[in-house]
Motif scaffolding. Structure first.
Motif, mmCIF file in Angstrom:
data_model
loop_
_atom_site.group_PDB
_atom_site.id
_atom_site.type_symbol
_atom_site.label_atom_id
_atom_site.label_comp_id
_atom_site.label_asym_id
_atom_site.label_seq_id
_atom_site.Cartn_x
_atom_site.Cartn_y
_atom_site.Cartn_z
ATOM 1 N N UNK A 98 18.519 -67.586 38.094
ATOM 2 C CA UNK A 98 19.519 -68.685 36.968
ATOM 3 C C UNK A 98 18.820 -68.298 35.726
ATOM 4 N N UNK A 99 17.150 -68.402 35.815
ATOM 5 C CA UNK A 99 16.127 -67.998 33.892
ATOM 6 C C UNK A 99 17.076 -66.730 34.107
ATOM 7 N N UNK A 100 17.689 -65.601 34.631
ATOM 8 C CA UNK A 100 17.486 -64.326 34.197
ATOM 9 C C UNK A 100 19.169 -64.434 33.333
ATOM 10 N N UNK A 101 19.854 -65.043 34.327
ATOM 11 C CA UNK A 101 21.353 -64.704 33.511
ATOM 12 C C UNK A 101 21.400 -65.913 32.366
ATOM 13 N N UNK A 102 20.557 -67.239 31.790
ATOM 14 C CA UNK A 102 20.245 -68.185 31.381
ATOM 15 C C UNK A 102 20.252 -67.683 29.917
ATOM 16 N N UNK A 151 14.352 -67.364 53.794
ATOM 17 C CA UNK A 151 14.274 -68.598 53.974
ATOM 18 C C UNK A 151 12.544 -69.450 53.076
ATOM 19 N N UNK A 152 11.976 -67.971 52.613
ATOM 20 C CA UNK A 152 11.133 -68.319 52.154
ATOM 21 C C UNK A 152 10.984 -68.202 50.801
ATOM 22 N N UNK A 153 11.327 -67.182 50.477
ATOM 23 C CA UNK A 153 11.407 -66.486 48.532
ATOM 24 C C UNK A 153 12.605 -66.860 47.893
ATOM 25 N N UNK A 154 13.608 -67.855 48.830
ATOM 26 C CA UNK A 154 14.348 -67.995 47.942
ATOM 27 C C UNK A 154 14.007 -69.436 46.921
ATOM 28 N N UNK A 155 12.881 -70.196 47.366
ATOM 29 C CA UNK A 155 12.758 -71.551 46.129
ATOM 30 C C UNK A 155 12.210 -69.944 44.839
ATOM 31 N N UNK A 156 11.367 -69.511 45.089
ATOM 32 C CA UNK A 156 11.562 -68.769 43.615
ATOM 33 C C UNK A 156 12.230 -67.592 43.445
ATOM 34 N N UNK A 157 13.551 -66.993 44.120
ATOM 35 C CA UNK A 157 13.998 -66.362 43.339
ATOM 36 C C UNK A 157 15.350 -66.536 43.015
ATOM 37 N N UNK A 158 15.982 -67.946 43.264
ATOM 38 C CA UNK A 158 17.021 -68.381 42.794
ATOM 39 C C UNK A 158 16.690 -69.078 41.239
ATOM 40 N N UNK A 159 15.850 -69.699 41.509
ATOM 41 C CA UNK A 159 14.671 -69.639 39.639
ATOM 42 C C UNK A 159 14.914 -68.870 38.897
ATOM 43 N N UNK A 160 14.359 -67.741 39.400
ATOM 44 C CA UNK A 160 14.555 -66.786 38.621
ATOM 45 C C UNK A 160 15.832 -66.380 38.178
#
Length: 291
Positions: A43-47, A32-41
């Motif tokens: 998605x950026x790598x996938x993009x 829950x604490x790291x999700x706001x950072x890990x998910x955008x990162x």
């Protein structure tokens, strides 16, 4: 023979007590604490991966879809001095961005201030709302390019048409949201304030404005986004230096990497500005969403 069960020994205390149990490692809490950072990162790598695969597939030429490495090289070129050339058209990328942000700050600032004022007036005075609301709705539906040429004819090709276009683009969202918020203030609150002896001005400043502030700030965020989306249109004519003018000029020469650098710069700076506005909203109306 006694059948009485033996008494349980009390837990050890003091110096004879064992070490306290180690705290359990809670994976859900860490997620829950790291999700706001890990998910955008992620998605950026996938993009970036999909972008690289698309560029390497050869479906389109590099002029149309340059690989990420070429865009990075273009970013380095427009941010530094290379081969005796200073940035793009003699101006570094951060200088282009700074000039555009100054235009947005002045233009959108004027539009937001006028929108808040008109919203308060139209929300409190019925005949003013009936008079101006159709015109504001008409203005809100117009794309910036529809009237930018007219602004250039009226105001010339310097800063005036750019500032005016950004102000006109930012005005309607704030005016509409403020009007709606003011009109939605519970009548019981205003009547209670008048019953306690508050003047009309005090009712507006102490009751109406705080009640309408959350929706007004939402309109400010929307106005900032609209002004940013109108930036390239505002810098179509004599837009250099400026990030939108850089994008337009690079597009004229099919310099797609520089175009993408400009678009990414506009998007990232827009995200930062929206995040700052969101923090301002949380600071000014901390009660929102907690009622």
């Amino acid at each position: 023979m006694s059948t009485t069960p033996p008494l349980a020994k009390p837990p050890a205390t003091g110096s004879h007590a064992g070490p306290p149990p180690a705290p359990s490692f809670r994976v859900p809490h860490l997620w829950a604490r790291t999700r706001p950072v890990l998910l955008p990162a992620a998605s950026l790598l996938v993009f970036l991966l999909l972008w690289q695969l698309l560029a390497a597939s050869g479906t389109w030429s590099e002029t149309l879809v340059p690989p990420p490495a070429k865009v990075w090289d273009a970013f380095a070129d427009v941010s530094t001095t290379h081969d005796g050339v200073r940035g793009y058209n003699g101006t570094y990328l951060f200088e282009h961005l700074g000039i555009s942000l100054r235009r947005i700050a002045i233009g959108a600032g004027l539009g937001i201030a006028a929108g808040v004022l008109f919203g308060l007036l139209m929300g409190t005075v019925g005949w003013l709302r009936a008079l101006f609301e159709p015109w504001i709705t008409f203005l809100r539906t117009l794309p910036p390019l529809a009237y930018f040429s007219l602004l250039v004819i009226w105001l010339g090709i310097n800063e005036e048409p750019k500032i005016t276009l950004l102000a006109v683009a930012a005005f309607p969202p704030v005016a509409v949201s403020t009007t709606t918020a003011v009109a939605a203030v519970p009548r019981s609150l205003t009547e209670a304030a008048r019953a306690l002896g508050a003047s009309r001005w005090n009712v507006v400043t102490d009751v109406v404005v705080p009640s309408a502030l959350p929706e007004t700030l939402t309109g400010v965020r929307l106005a900032g986004g609209v002004a940013y989306s109108s930036l390239v249109a505002a810098e179509l004519v004599n837009g250099l230096p400026g990030i939108g003018g850089m994008v337009k000029d690079a597009a004229n020469y099919n310099n797609t990497p520089v175009v993408l650098v400009g678009i990414i710069t506009i998007g990232v700076s827009g995200l930062i500005i929206d995040g700052l506005l969101l923090r301002l909203e949380r600071a000014l109306v901390p009660w929102r969403g907690r009622a």
